[in-house]
Design a protein around this motif. Structure first.
Motif, PDB file in Angstrom:
ATOM      1  N   TRP A 386     -10.832 -36.868  -7.900  1.00 18.75           N
ATOM      2  CA  TRP A 386     -11.082 -37.594  -9.148  1.00 18.75           C
ATOM      3  C   TRP A 386     -11.792 -38.923  -8.874  1.00 18.75           C
ATOM      4  N   HIS A 387     -11.343 -39.646  -7.879  1.00 21.45           N
ATOM      5  CA  HIS A 387     -11.982 -40.926  -7.530  1.00 21.45           C
ATOM      6  C   HIS A 387     -13.408 -40.696  -7.036  1.00 21.45           C
ATOM      7  N   LEU A 388     -13.593 -39.696  -6.181  1.00 17.61           N
ATOM      8  CA  LEU A 388     -14.925 -39.437  -5.625  1.00 17.61           C
ATOM      9  C   LEU A 388     -15.917 -38.997  -6.700  1.00 17.61           C
ATOM     10  N   ALA A 389     -15.410 -38.373  -7.752  1.00 15.58           N
ATOM     11  CA  ALA A 389     -16.275 -37.871  -8.819  1.00 15.58           C
ATOM     12  C   ALA A 389     -16.501 -38.906  -9.920  1.00 15.58           C
ATOM     13  N   GLY A 390     -16.109 -40.164  -9.660  1.00 16.68           N
ATOM     14  CA  GLY A 390     -16.377 -41.212 -10.632  1.00 16.68           C
ATOM     15  C   GLY A 390     -15.283 -41.393 -11.654  1.00 16.68           C
ATOM     16  N   GLU A 391     -14.074 -40.942 -11.325  1.00 18.22           N
ATOM     17  CA  GLU A 391     -12.913 -41.080 -12.193  1.00 18.22           C
ATOM     18  C   GLU A 391     -13.155 -40.454 -13.569  1.00 18.22           C
ATOM     19  N   THR A 392     -13.705 -39.248 -13.534  1.00 20.45           N
ATOM     20  CA  THR A 392     -13.887 -38.414 -14.724  1.00 20.45           C
ATOM     21  C   THR A 392     -13.490 -36.992 -14.337  1.00 20.45           C
ATOM     22  N   GLN A 393     -13.684 -36.049 -15.248  1.00 19.99           N
ATOM     23  CA  GLN A 393     -13.431 -34.652 -14.926  1.00 19.99           C
ATOM     24  C   GLN A 393     -14.649 -33.975 -14.288  1.00 19.99           C
ATOM     25  N   LYS A 394     -15.688 -34.763 -13.995  1.00 19.74           N
ATOM     26  CA  LYS A 394     -16.746 -34.205 -13.167  1.00 19.74           C
ATOM     27  C   LYS A 394     -16.139 -33.802 -11.822  1.00 19.74           C
ATOM     28  N   VAL A 395     -16.734 -32.813 -11.173  1.00 15.75           N
ATOM     29  CA  VAL A 395     -16.135 -32.278  -9.957  1.00 15.75           C
ATOM     30  C   VAL A 395     -17.002 -32.615  -8.747  1.00 15.75           C
ATOM     31  N   PRO A 396     -16.407 -33.025  -7.623  1.00 13.66           N
ATOM     32  CA  PRO A 396     -17.190 -33.183  -6.400  1.00 13.66           C
ATOM     33  C   PRO A 396     -17.849 -31.856  -6.034  1.00 13.66           C
ATOM     34  N   ALA A 397     -19.151 -31.894  -5.738  1.00 16.07           N
ATOM     35  CA  ALA A 397     -19.885 -30.657  -5.484  1.00 16.07           C
ATOM     36  C   ALA A 397     -20.874 -30.845  -4.335  1.00 16.07           C
ATOM     37  N   GLN A 398     -21.202 -29.736  -3.690  1.00 13.58           N
ATOM     38  CA  GLN A 398     -22.122 -29.758  -2.548  1.00 13.58           C
ATOM     39  C   GLN A 398     -22.685 -28.355  -2.346  1.00 13.58           C
ATOM     40  N   ARG A 399     -23.937 -28.294  -1.950  1.00  9.04           N
ATOM     41  CA  ARG A 399     -24.519 -27.000  -1.613  1.00  9.04           C
ATOM     42  C   ARG A 399     -23.857 -26.485  -0.338  1.00  9.04           C
ATOM     43  N   MET A 400     -23.724 -25.154  -0.217  1.00  9.88           N
ATOM     44  CA  MET A 400     -22.918 -24.575   0.857  1.00  9.88           C
ATOM     45  C   MET A 400     -23.453 -24.909   2.249  1.00  9.88           C
ATOM     46  N   ILE A 401     -24.739 -24.697   2.489  1.00 10.51           N
ATOM     47  CA  ILE A 401     -25.283 -24.981   3.818  1.00 10.51           C
ATOM     48  C   ILE A 401     -25.206 -26.476   4.109  1.00 10.51           C
ATOM     49  N   ASP A 402     -25.485 -27.298   3.110  1.00  7.71           N
ATOM     50  CA  ASP A 402     -25.363 -28.751   3.297  1.00  7.71           C
ATOM     51  C   ASP A 402     -23.958 -29.120   3.752  1.00  7.71           C
ATOM     52  N   PHE A 403     -22.948 -28.469   3.161  1.00  2.00           N
ATOM     53  CA  PHE A 403     -21.568 -28.754   3.543  1.00  2.00           C
ATOM     54  C   PHE A 403     -21.331 -28.410   5.011  1.00  2.00           C
ATOM     55  N   THR A 404     -21.818 -27.277   5.458  1.00  2.00           N
ATOM     56  CA  THR A 404     -21.594 -26.881   6.856  1.00  2.00           C
ATOM     57  C   THR A 404     -22.317 -27.814   7.823  1.00  2.00           C
ATOM     58  N   GLN A 405     -23.318 -28.551   7.308  1.00  2.75           N
ATOM     59  CA  GLN A 405     -24.089 -29.475   8.149  1.00  2.75           C
ATOM     60  C   GLN A 405     -23.730 -30.939   7.900  1.00  2.75           C
ATOM     61  N   ASN A 406     -22.632 -31.170   7.206  1.00  4.50           N
ATOM     62  CA  ASN A 406     -22.172 -32.541   6.903  1.00  4.50           C
ATOM     63  C   ASN A 406     -23.261 -33.360   6.218  1.00  4.50           C
ATOM     64  N   LYS A 407     -23.965 -32.763   5.296  1.00  4.40           N
ATOM     65  CA  LYS A 407     -25.120 -33.399   4.666  1.00  4.40           C
ATOM     66  C   LYS A 407     -24.908 -33.469   3.153  1.00  4.40           C
ATOM     67  N   VAL A 408     -25.008 -34.676   2.585  1.00  8.31           N
ATOM     68  CA  VAL A 408     -24.890 -34.820   1.146  1.00  8.31           C
ATOM     69  C   VAL A 408     -26.079 -34.121   0.483  1.00  8.31           C
ATOM     70  N   SER A 409     -25.825 -33.297  -0.508  1.00 10.27           N
ATOM     71  CA  SER A 409     -26.901 -32.574  -1.190  1.00 10.27           C
ATOM     72  C   SER A 409     -27.721 -33.541  -2.033  1.00 10.27           C
TER      73      SER A 409
END
Length: 519
Positions: A386-409
């Motif tokens: 919740w904090h990472l998403a800006g304290e709203t119901q928006k959800v933290p999200a990342q593209r799959m390959i970016d996640f495996t490479q520790n890379k912010v999309s």
């Protein structure tokens, strides 16, 4: 006597009654005109080969064999207006099917539900989706029908040994579900159809003299000499009964805290936690059906993957073909995801929870909370999201390959999650060991399903309500709490079920045990 056959046929034959009758006639070596009826008993898809087949189990009636269409009718429910009362806390599948069973057995259920009726819940679902407002008593998890009502209505269960699965399916058909649920290998009702079935169950309970109380939160248990005497509700009133089925679901944290405060035996329970991955449905179809385009006779493809990664099970959970991702927080200040599909599974995307088995040792940083350590671990991740998403119901999200490479999309395309997304390096949401397992696990998943590992797939975090983080103690034979007489912990929230069918079975079992004690 009809002839029973096991068939493997093309999707076109499975979908076309005339073609199916012709196929069956050839197998039994008669003219098609001599086939009176072909009844499909079971149906599943075999997509292991490039030529996809349907596996069918059928009964074949020839023209000289009598056929009577099977009509599934409800049991003869009696009027229990003046019978002994049993309290049921929670109107999910465990609570509702416990109530129906009690009526069959001549007892009067008093169902107490903290949330709204199944129709009233819709306004609160809209509020969380559009306005990011979480109603703590009415949401995707709480309210009439429980979490499954607006989260798909999946009916598949591996818990065949727990009870009579066919009976539960028959009851659902009797209350309006399509008879196809008796046939399909992975039956599913759909969020668009299940609310009416739930409403009809409630109306039957009331018609037979039972009670259903909505927007009524239990705040305390009345216990004397270690025996249940009733419950206290939020306005201070007491509802009295000497038997109580506690079927509050896996997210009733206030009930877990109440039990702990009153020193009623509970224990921390391992569960699974991870992300919800969304792919284009067309991509999943191509992978699963080994084709460029899914034909008109094939349903949107599901998938199921299980891997061992660093000594942990990592697996797909609650996979939703042609579905959407929903916000399932139950309190302000947290983000939770889940998925569902309409009955036709006709949305453009497929989603699935991808989760990792947790161990009790993972909860050590929260050891001071005792039996609630797992719940606090779960809560901490949801609050961090919740904090990472800006304290709203928006959800933290990342593209799959970016996640495996520790890379912010650099960008996140619009997904089915209506409140929206925030691009985040997902490793910030989870403890380091979980992030590492997820990264390695997705790489392994990609080896099993060529094309699965792609930046077209968007990860949403967290998927954290896979099952209860607490188990409420009960005797294996009597189903009664070993410390509090008359208390029957039940269903998912008590740690004894997982899904609509197994929860309904557990509700019936608790009702049966109570009837045996009282009679």
């Amino acid at each position: 006597m009809p002839t029973e056959l096991l068939l493997q046929v093309s999707p076109e034959i499975a979908a076309n009654e005339n073609l199916l009758y012709e196929h069956v006639a050839k197998l039994v070596r008669v003219s098609t005109k001599l086939v009176r009826k072909v009844v499909i008993l079971k149906r599943s898809i075999d997509a292991r080969q490039k030529a996809i087949k349907f596996n069918l189990k059928v009964s074949v009636y020839l023209i000289d064999e009598e056929y009577t269409e099977t009509i599934i009718a409800l049991p003869e429910y009696q009027n229990v207006s003046n019978k002994q009362e049993v309290i049921i806390v929670g109107a999910g599948p465990a609570g509702l099917f416990a109530a129906l069973q009690l009526i069959e057995l001549g007892l009067k259920p008093i169902v107490i539900e903290r949330g709204k009726d199944v129709r009233g819940r819709r306004r609160d679902l809209k509020a969380i989706n559009v306005d990011h407002i979480v109603n703590e008593d009415s949401n995707y998890c709480f309210g009439e029908g429980g979490a499954g009502t607006y989260s798909d209505g999946k009916l598949y269960t591996r818990s065949k040994k727990r009870g009579d699965v066919e009976r539960i399916l028959q009851l659902l058909v009797g209350f309006g579900a399509t008879p196809d649920i008796m046939v399909e290998a992975h039956p599913h009702i759909g969020t668009n159809k299940l609310p009416q079935i739930i409403q009809d169950i409630r109306e039957k309970i009331i018609e037979c003299g039972g009670k259903v109380l909505f927007e009524t939160r239990v705040t305390d248990f009345v216990i004397k000499n270690n025996e249940i005497q009733g419950v206290v509700i939020q306005n201070g009133s007491v509802i009295s009964a000497t038997k109580l089925i506690l079927a509050t679901g896996h997210s009733a944290r206030d009930i877990f805290e109440l039990l702990d405060k009153k020193k009623i035996l509970i224990e921390a329970k391992p569960f699974a936690l991870g992300v919800r991955a969304e792919h284009p449905q067309e991509l999943i179809d191509k992978i699963q059906y080994s084709c460029d385009y899914r034909g008109e006779f094939l349903p949107p493809a599901p998938y199921s993957i299980v891997k061992q990664v660093n000594g942990r099970g990592m697996y797909s959970f609650c996979m939703c073909p042609g579905g959407v991702i929903a916000p399932c927080a139950t309190s302000p200040g947290e983000v939770v995801t889940n998925g569902w599909s309409p009955s036709k599974r006709d949305q453009a995307t497929a989603n699935s929870g991808i989760v990792i088995e947790l161990k009790l040792e993972d909860f050590k940083p929260f050891a001071k909370f005792g039996a609630l350590a797992g719940m606090e671990f779960q809560k901490s991740i949801e609050q961090k999201a919740w904090h990472l998403a800006g304290e709203t119901q928006k959800v933290p999200a990342q593209r799959m390959i970016d996640f495996t490479q520790n890379k912010v999309s650099s960008s996140i395309p619009k997904t089915s999650y209506v409140p929206g997304t925030t691009s985040v390096e997902m490793g910030q949401v989870f403890p380091g060991f979980l992030s590492q397992i997820l990264r390695e696990g997705f790489t392994e998943f990609g080896k099993s399903m060529r094309g699965y590992m792609t930046n077209e797939a968007i990860l949403h975090a967290p998927e954290s309500r896979t099952s209860s983080p607490v188990r409420i103690s009960r005797d294996n034979f009597t189903l009664e709490h070993p410390q509090i007489k008359g208390l029957y912990p039940c269903g998912e929230g008590a740690g004894f079920a997982g899904g609509i069918i197994s929860a309904a079975i557990d509700g019936e079992k608790c009702a049966l045990m109570i009837a045996q004690v009282l009679k």
